[in-house]
Design a protein around this motif. Structure first.
Motif, PDB file in Angstrom:
ATOM      1  N   ARG B 131      40.506  18.232  73.714  1.00 16.82           N
ATOM      2  CA  ARG B 131      39.307  19.026  73.985  1.00 16.82           C
ATOM      3  C   ARG B 131      39.286  19.463  75.438  1.00 16.82           C
ATOM      4  N   GLU B 133      36.908  20.080  77.747  1.00 21.86           N
ATOM      5  CA  GLU B 133      36.122  19.391  78.780  1.00 21.86           C
ATOM      6  C   GLU B 133      36.708  18.015  79.057  1.00 21.86           C
ATOM      7  N   GLU B 134      37.244  17.386  78.015  1.00 25.04           N
ATOM      8  CA  GLU B 134      37.908  16.100  78.237  1.00 25.04           C
ATOM      9  C   GLU B 134      39.161  16.293  79.074  1.00 25.04           C
ATOM     10  N   MET B 137      38.309  16.558  82.700  1.00 21.69           N
ATOM     11  CA  MET B 137      37.970  15.264  83.296  1.00 21.69           C
ATOM     12  C   MET B 137      39.224  14.429  83.483  1.00 21.69           C
ATOM     13  N   ARG B 220      39.903   3.333  83.734  1.00 22.37           N
ATOM     14  CA  ARG B 220      39.260   4.623  83.458  1.00 22.37           C
ATOM     15  C   ARG B 220      40.163   5.497  82.595  1.00 22.37           C
ATOM     16  N   VAL B 222      42.517   4.212  80.376  1.00 16.63           N
ATOM     17  CA  VAL B 222      42.676   3.621  79.047  1.00 16.63           C
ATOM     18  C   VAL B 222      41.427   3.855  78.207  1.00 16.63           C
ATOM     19  N   PHE B 223      40.251   3.713  78.825  1.00 19.45           N
ATOM     20  CA  PHE B 223      39.015   3.841  78.069  1.00 19.45           C
ATOM     21  C   PHE B 223      38.410   5.222  78.167  1.00 19.45           C
ATOM     22  N   LYS B 224      39.133   6.130  78.802  1.00 13.69           N
ATOM     23  CA  LYS B 224      38.697   7.531  78.929  1.00 13.69           C
ATOM     24  C   LYS B 224      37.274   7.589  79.474  1.00 13.69           C
ATOM     25  N   MET B 225      37.080   7.004  80.634  1.00  9.03           N
ATOM     26  CA  MET B 225      35.730   6.930  81.176  1.00  9.03           C
ATOM     27  C   MET B 225      35.391   8.120  82.049  1.00  9.03           C
ATOM     28  N   GLY B 226      36.310   9.079  82.224  1.00 11.24           N
ATOM     29  CA  GLY B 226      35.980  10.193  83.088  1.00 11.24           C
ATOM     30  C   GLY B 226      36.295   9.876  84.536  1.00 11.24           C
ATOM     31  N   PRO B 227      36.291  10.880  85.391  1.00 14.60           N
ATOM     32  CA  PRO B 227      36.654  10.647  86.781  1.00 14.60           C
ATOM     33  C   PRO B 227      35.568   9.900  87.530  1.00 14.60           C
ATOM     34  N   LEU B 228      35.958   9.347  88.661  1.00 15.46           N
ATOM     35  CA  LEU B 228      34.997   8.678  89.532  1.00 15.46           C
ATOM     36  C   LEU B 228      34.018   9.700  90.070  1.00 15.46           C
ATOM     37  N   PRO B 229      32.760   9.335  90.184  1.00 19.80           N
ATOM     38  CA  PRO B 229      31.816  10.238  90.850  1.00 19.80           C
ATOM     39  C   PRO B 229      32.270  10.471  92.278  1.00 19.80           C
TER      40      PRO B 229
END
Lengths: 308, 259
Positions: B131, B133-134, B137, B220, B222-229
């Motif tokens: 996807r 947007e994914e 990220m 981040r 492995v669990f697809k947590m998105g980038p760091l703020p």
């Protein structure tokens, strides 16, 4: 040594390994049956240490990857008011607005601020920032990853109560057919009980064995259980009593011999709380036992295996 | 007599490393490891095709390289150059100490960046989420990870080179490896001990220790947590950059050209 020699050697080594693997796979006589574990780690003190380290990083798999360690916040001073309960909007209807948490006045030196900033950074390193949900295949992968780690950690230390309980719940809730689940859970619990009663088991092993016995008794004594086996109930009750007795004995000898105080404070409290909980559950089970089991608990139970 | 070419020491050490050949093994090992490692784990029902496992293996290899190959080659390079008298020769020829140290480190940084590049390229091509947007990220996260890793690795390689000119190879190899171990794994253990202590000395010791665990963004991935703020990323990069600068400066001070 030139590069070509290195590559040739590596290829030769790889080919030899592959050949040996292929040979031993095809001949069952060459299979290592029940090979002694590497360095005798599982069940040893190092296994227990490794299991504890894996356990702490394992929790993150149940929190979507976020670390389960509590965020280090400034310790509330002795005079701070108790935190108000955090009710929802509807529960709060009619109550005065909650007061904002009192700021600890002025004690945050720059050192403390730096340490807090570091721990906040570390916590936010694993905080979820993506709003896209995980796909089904990804969830399957994470479940498989957690499963492998959990089983490996339990194998390293079968006497770890937390790992046993998590593995028990994991197998019970995730196995497809309930018959296979029941068989696997029973095997796991019998294993843990035997491990808790073995020669030279520690307090933690005894408590794990007691927890396993309680799980088995719970399954047997459920109201809807039509296939109750009184002999099995007797065995498990006896095992439970023995495990708790073993814990009491080791604990009192620890105090006599003077090494109880050497155990870290947090761990001591953990053990005591766990033992109290198990004893309370035992008292709750006692009135539900089939008649004649509690008094006949002196029947010899299964011989605990002396070697692991 | 000044050299006719710029950066003679860099060219020399780079050619030397390539001639020895183990750098190609490093890159080859990266590809092999990324391909083989997920297959070795017993995931059933074929979810090993799933990409976070490969991305995890790629970055795991990068950290392994930082534990083994990079500091070892760096310390061996510094030791060899000093022992053979090349550093003194070039120093007498007019190139400064700092320039020499940076040139030697640059020869190692090339291979460190190669490993990072392999990991980044791998993450952005084979393991890119479908996807859009994914995917965006994921790309941001991978670049963040690459930058933080470089901020960790570059000063450690420089320190290894500088220590190699001072002491034996093994000691020069163990010091950056020990720092890395402490920064990555010791943090979880030392944090309540030192950070929660009452005394200011222990707390400042905790702040001064390396904090390489901040650069470990593998969860981040492995669990697809998105980038760091961005604020957290800037804070982590700032912390690592400052500590890296401190390590680099002490390395530059330790660098010795006299054979």
């Amino acid at each position: 040594m030139s590069l070509s020699h290195t590559l040739l050697t590596l290829t030769a080594a790889g080919g030899l390994w592959w050949g040996g693997h292929a040979l031993s796979c095809s001949r069952t006589a060459l299979h290592a049956t029940a090979a002694p574990p590497a360095f005798a780690l599982p069940g040893s003190a190092y296994g227990s240490l490794a299991a504890r380290l894996i356990r702490d990083s394992l929790y993150s798999y149940w929190h979507g990857g976020e670390s389960a360690a509590p965020a280090a916040s400034a310790q509330a001073g002795a005079g701070a008011p108790p935190l108000p309960p955090a009710p929802g909007r509807f529960a709060r209807r009619g109550m005065p607005a909650p007061v904002p948490a009192a700021q600890t006045p002025g004690e945050t030196s720059w050192l403390q601020a730096g340490v807090d900033a570091l721990s906040r950074l570390e916590k936010s390193r694993t905080r979820r920032a993506s709003t896209v949900p995980l796909s089904k295949a990804h969830q399957q992968y994470l479940y498989a990853a957690a499963d492998v780690r959990l089983r490996f950690a339990y194998q390293l230390d079968p006497g770890d109560a937390t790992l046993y309980e998590i593995l028990y719940f994991h197998i019970a809730s995730r196995t497809q057919s309930s018959d296979a689940a029941r068989a696997a859970i029973d095997a796991l619990s019998q294993n843990a009980m035997a491990y808790g009663l073995r020669e030279g088991g520690s307090m933690s092993d005894a408590l794990t064995g007691a927890g396993a016995a309680i799980n088995l008794l719970n399954d047997q004594l459920q109201p809807g259980n039509t296939s109750r086996d009184d002999k099995a109930v007797g065995r498990e009750w006896h095992a439970l009593e023995e495990c708790l007795e073993r814990y009491r004995r080791v604990r009192s000898s620890a105090e006599e011999e003077g090494w109880w105080a050497g155990v870290p404070e947090a761990r001591r409290q953990e053990l005591e709380a766990h033992a109290k909980l198990l004893m309370r559950i035992r008292e709750m089970i006692r009135p539900v036992l089939p008649p004649g089991v509690a008094t006949a608990g002196l029947a010899p139970g299964p011989n605990p295996s002396s070697s692991r | 007599m000044s050299s006719l070419r710029a950066w003679p020491l860099f060219r020399l050490s780079f050619a030397g490393l390539m001639g020895r050949g183990s750098c190609w093994l490093l890159l080859l090992g990266a590809g092999l490891f990324i391909w083989v490692a997920p297959l070795l784990t017993p995931w059933e029902e074929n979810p090993q095709i799933l990409q976070p496992a490969r991305a995890q293996a790629a970055w795991f290899y990068a950290w392994i390289a930082l534990f083994t190959w990079l500091p070892f080659q760096a310390s061996a390079l510094g030791h060899r150059m000093r022992r053979e008298g090349m550093l003194e020769h070039l120093h007498a020829g007019g190139s400064g100490r700092i320039s020499q140290c940076l040139q030697l480190s640059a020869a190692i940084w090339v291979w460190m960046l190669a490993v990072v590049l392999i990991a980044v390229v791998f993450c952005l091509t084979w393991t890119l989420p479908k996807r859009p947007e994914e995917a965006r990220m994921w790309t941001t996260l991978v670049f963040q990870y690459g930058l933080l890793y470089t901020l960790c690795a570059a000063p450690l390689c420089l320190l290894a080179v500088a220590l190699g000119t001072r002491t034996a190879e093994v000691i020069a190899f163990l010091v950056p490896t020990g720092l890395l171990l402490m920064g990555l794994f010791g943090a979880a253990w030392l944090a309540p001990l030192l950070g929660g202590a009452e005394s200011g000395v222990l707390q400042s010791l905790w702040l001064a220790l390396p904090h390489y665990h901040l650069a470990d963004l593998t969860p981040r991935l492995v669990f697809k947590m998105g980038p760091l703020p961005f604020a957290d990323f800037a804070a982590a990069a700032g912390t690592l950059g400052l500590q890296g600068a401190a390590i680099s400066i002490s390395g530059l001070c330790l660098f010795r050209t006299r054979s």
